[in-house]
Design an enzyme around this catalytic site. Structure first.
Site: not given
Ligand code: NDP
Length: 311
Positions: A137, A140-141
């Site tokens: 992701c 997300c990261d």
């Protein structure tokens, strides 16, 4: 066990949010966590994009807090896995769920929040370094790799979108596409090609992710010439698609070709009365914790209205 008003299957942001709302509406929900309690967020480190956490929060910690919030209003959370369902097609009919281990549960409404699982390449080195630089992701990261060199695998819309996202944060993005062309839409491809710091490598596959504790690089192979090359990176993003967790609903609930549950209009209603779907199991486009939580809330409200309509 007496029939439940509401059974919730799945323990990601959608399931717990449905539980908070259902419990506050006095539906006395029972939530089964599934095999990965807490869902996909438990494999993330920091969550920086969920509103209300100005300093960010650890993914696993956020799930613990969501569980506590659901329990505070009376949700019964059970660690367990539902491996079969018999859903009723009658209005007011009882739905049956079979728990691994033998218990059978009857419920008037079922909220399905079983999520989707990111697909991985399946290399041992990739699995070992999940959480150590391998992520599925970028939204997300990606931020953790600000100013660094990263790589992304995949040639679909997700990979193209995430490569463009990463290119704005990272110094260089190597995009590995296994065929000679991308499956992504022309518009997405155009965006990728416009970014000067994305290096698209066609006919490229990963043989090994390098690094012991954290990702230090990848060994890639040109699948036409079989030539290999090592590239230094600190983050590797896998964007080769997701698999919705819907196997147990096949033949009972309407799904699209990829197996995502279909819902009616803007609601969370499936094709069966009293059965609702929320979170990634019915959303292949947005896939964010906050959007999953939003549809979890909707599912609980839909379940409450359905039960009221039976009275
Ligand atoms: P897709 O299934 O569309 O694409 C997967 C990509 O990963 C393909 O390029 C595929 O290659 C590649 N791939 C699969 N397995 C491997 C492997 N083992 N090794 C290397 N590469 C692999 O998935 P997406 O997640 O990209 O998209 C899912 C759906 O969501 C699509 O319908 C998409 O259009 C939609 N979507 C829409 C967006 C938007 O409109 N904004 C954004 C994101 C997704 P190959 O082509 O060779 O099979």
């Amino acid at each position: 066990m007496a029939p439940l008003k509401t059974l919730i299957i799945g323990s990601g942001p959608a399931g717990y949010t449905a539980a908070i709302y259902a419990a506050r509406a006095d539906l006395k929900p029972v939530l089964y966590t599934g095999m990965e309690p807490g869902g996909q967020l438990t494999t993330t480190t920091e969550v920086d994009n969920f509103p209300g956490y100005p300093k960010g929060i650890d993914g696993p910690q956020m799930m613990v807090e969501l569980q506590q919030q659901a329990e505070r209003f009376g949700t019964e959370v059970r660690i367990g896995h539902i491996n079969k369902v018999e859903l009723s097609s009658e209005i007011g009919g009882m739905h049956k769920a079979y728990v691994e281990g033998g218990e059978v549960i009857e419920a008037q409404t079922v909220i399905i929040s079983t999520g989707a699982s990111a697909k991985y390449l399946g290399l041992p080195s990739e699995q070992r370094l999940r959480g150590g630089g391998v992520s599925a992701c970028a939204v997300c990261d990606g931020f953790f790799y600000k100013g660094q060199d990263v790589a992304i695998v995949g040639g679909g819309d997700t990979a193209a979108e995430e490569a463009t996202y990463l290119a704005k944060i990272c110094s260089k993005v190597t995009m590995l596409v296994r065929k000679g062309s991308m499956r992504a839409s022309k518009a997405m491809q155009h965006r990728v090609n416009k970014m000067e710091n994305i290096d698209v490598r066609y006919f490229s596959e990963i043989d090994e992710v390098l690094g012991e504790q954290v990702v230090e690089g990848i060994r890639i192979r040109d699948n036409q010439t079989q030539e290999t090359e090592e590239i230094s990176i600190t983050g590797l993003f896998i964007a080769i698609g997701h698999q919705p967790n819907t196997a147990i609903f096949k033949g009972q609930l309407d799904m699209d070709d990829a197996g995502y549950l279909l819902t009616e209009g803007k609601s969370t209603k499936t094709n069966l009365p009293g059965v609702f779907a929320s979170g990634d199991v019915q959303d292949k486009e947005y896939r964010q914790a906050v959007t999953a939580a939003g549809t979890g809330c909707m599912a609980a409200l839909d379940a409450e209205r359905y039960l009221q309509s039976l009275d």
